[in-house]
Design an enzyme around this catalytic site. Structure first.
Site, PDB file in Angstrom:
ATOM      1  CD  GLU A 239      -1.194  -2.293   2.213  1.00  0.00           C
ATOM      2  OE1 GLU A 239       0.002  -2.577   2.014  1.00  0.00           O
ATOM      3  OE2 GLU A 239      -1.910  -2.921   3.011  1.00  0.00           O
TER       4      GLU A 239
ATOM      5  CB  ALA B 177      25.119 -43.958  -0.968  1.00  0.00           C
TER       6      ALA B 177
END
Ligand SMILES: NC(=O)c1ccc[n+]([C@@H]2O[C@H](COP(=O)([O-])OP(=O)(O)OC[C@H]3O[C@@H](n4cnc5c(N)ncnc54)[C@H](OP(=O)(O)O)[C@@H]3O)[C@@H](O)[C@H]2O)c1
Length: 341
Positions: free
Chosen positions: A61, A177
């Site tokens: 605004e 992994a």
């Protein structure tokens, strides 16, 4: 607070749509604040517009008012704003005070602000001053745009997005992994997509297994914006180690045997939104607890050899919303069939 919802005119929707387009320009910059846009209209003519550009800076605004040349009043005009004006002193003065000074003949809002400091107070003050306030124009669109903010303010928890990449055989990683032998699944465009998601969320979370297997950096490298806060969830006491995520300024390690136990600390540290990047056990814990709002499942089309860790099972209540082909990958986006906002 109760409101009457008018039948929106094409004109109202046109200006509010403009507010939403403006609001979205603040993406990646407004931090924990909502994205908000504002348009000033008089006699059907566009007068000026503005938006909340960056955390701590002017609200929409105020930006629109400055762009209009800072008028003392706007008595013949309509002010369109995508969120109820704030009514409290934060980093900037209350926008409701500015609107009360300008005295527009009408204020049109997309949504009320669920922040407890506002929550209808801005609308009440404007209405009590005799300003006509219409609420709800493109409300659903605004809530969707600001779903992280609305989820946090309404449910007192972060918006949770899960993201993983899987091979066309349904694997997310190797069984044994290590950072050197990490299974690289998706292509470069999908990598950028993943980093864009990082920029959109205030925090990123991984499980300890992913840190031990991949030693990931968890920062933002392939998209501009702010690196998210890093959360690492260990199910046992965290091992000593100079892991790469520790070179980032903002990280939190949470040690808790279950997600239920970890959740209060995640809620306290995650901000408006958390992107859960893996691995499979961590994602599955979120799914089992029913604690997810969006899933980004990236499926690579090229065959990968060998077995490994299976991708999490999609929740039963997942509805496919969008399919996005990118390079050799396809992104499937899911949301709960019954949405909470
Ligand atoms: N494709 C993708 O998008 C993607 C993304 C991220 C990771 N990944 C892959 O997912 C795999 C890791 O996933 P994950 O399901 O095994 O684990 P995870 O979900 O990353 O982490 C949770 C598991 O980490 C282990 N853990 C937690 N704290 C620990 C500690 N202090 N010491 C030792 N272990 C600890 C626990 O395993 P236990 O229950 O066995 O104790 C826990 O269940 C890796 O292969 C990684 O490459 C893939």
């Amino acid at each position: 607070m109760e409101f009457t919802i008018p039948n929106w005119s094409a004109e109202d929707e046109k200006w509010m749509r403009r507010c939403l387009i403006l609001a979205e320009k603040g993406k990646y910059q407004v931090g924990s604040n909502p994205m908000v846009g504002c348009v000033l209209v008089e006699g059907g003519q566009w007068i000026s517009e503005g938006y909340h550009k960056r955390f701590g800076e002017a609200h929409a605004e105020v930006d629109a008012w400055k762009n209009a040349g800072q008028p003392d009043s706007f008595e013949q005009g309509t002010i369109y704003v995508s969120l109820e004006p704030c009514s409290h002193h934060g980093k900037t003065p209350p926008c409701t005070d500015l609107l009360l000074r300008l005295r527009p003949s009408r204020v049109v809002l997309a949504s009320t602000d669920p922040d407890v400091r506002v929550s209808g107070n801005g609308i009440r003050r404007l209405s009590e001053a005799g300003i006509k306030v219409d609420v709800g124009c493109l409300d659903a669109e605004n809530r969707h745009l600001n779903r992280h903010y609305f989820t946090q303010r309404t449910h007192n928890r972060p918006f949770v997005a899960l993201k993983w990449a899987e091979t066309c055989g349904g694997m997310v990683g190797k069984s044994q992994a290590s950072p050197e032998s990490r299974l690289m699944i998706s292509g470069p465009q999908a990598l950028v997509y993943g980093h864009r998601l990082r920029a959109e969320h205030q925090s990123i979370l991984v499980g300890g297994g992913t840190v031990l297997a991949d030693n990931p950096q968890l920062n933002l490298r392939y998209f501009s914006g702010n690196s998210p806060q890093i959360l690492v969830w260990w199910t046992r006491s965290s091992p000593l180690g100079n892991y790469r995520f520790k070179s980032n300024a903002h990280f939190t390690e949470i040690t808790a045997a279950s997600l239920k136990q970890a959740w209060p600390e995640i809620t306290a540290s995650a901000g408006n939104s958390v992107l859960v990047e893996g691995g499979a056990k961590t994602q599955s814990a979120f799914i089992e607890m029913g604690m997810w709002d969006e899933i980004h499942r990236i499926v690579n089309q090229e065959p990968h050899k060998g077995g490994g860790i299976s991708a999490p099972r999609l929740p039963n209540n997942a509805a496919l919303i969008k399919t996005l082909p990118i390079g050799n990958d396809t992104v499937y986006i899911y949301r709960p069939k019954k949405q909470i906002l």
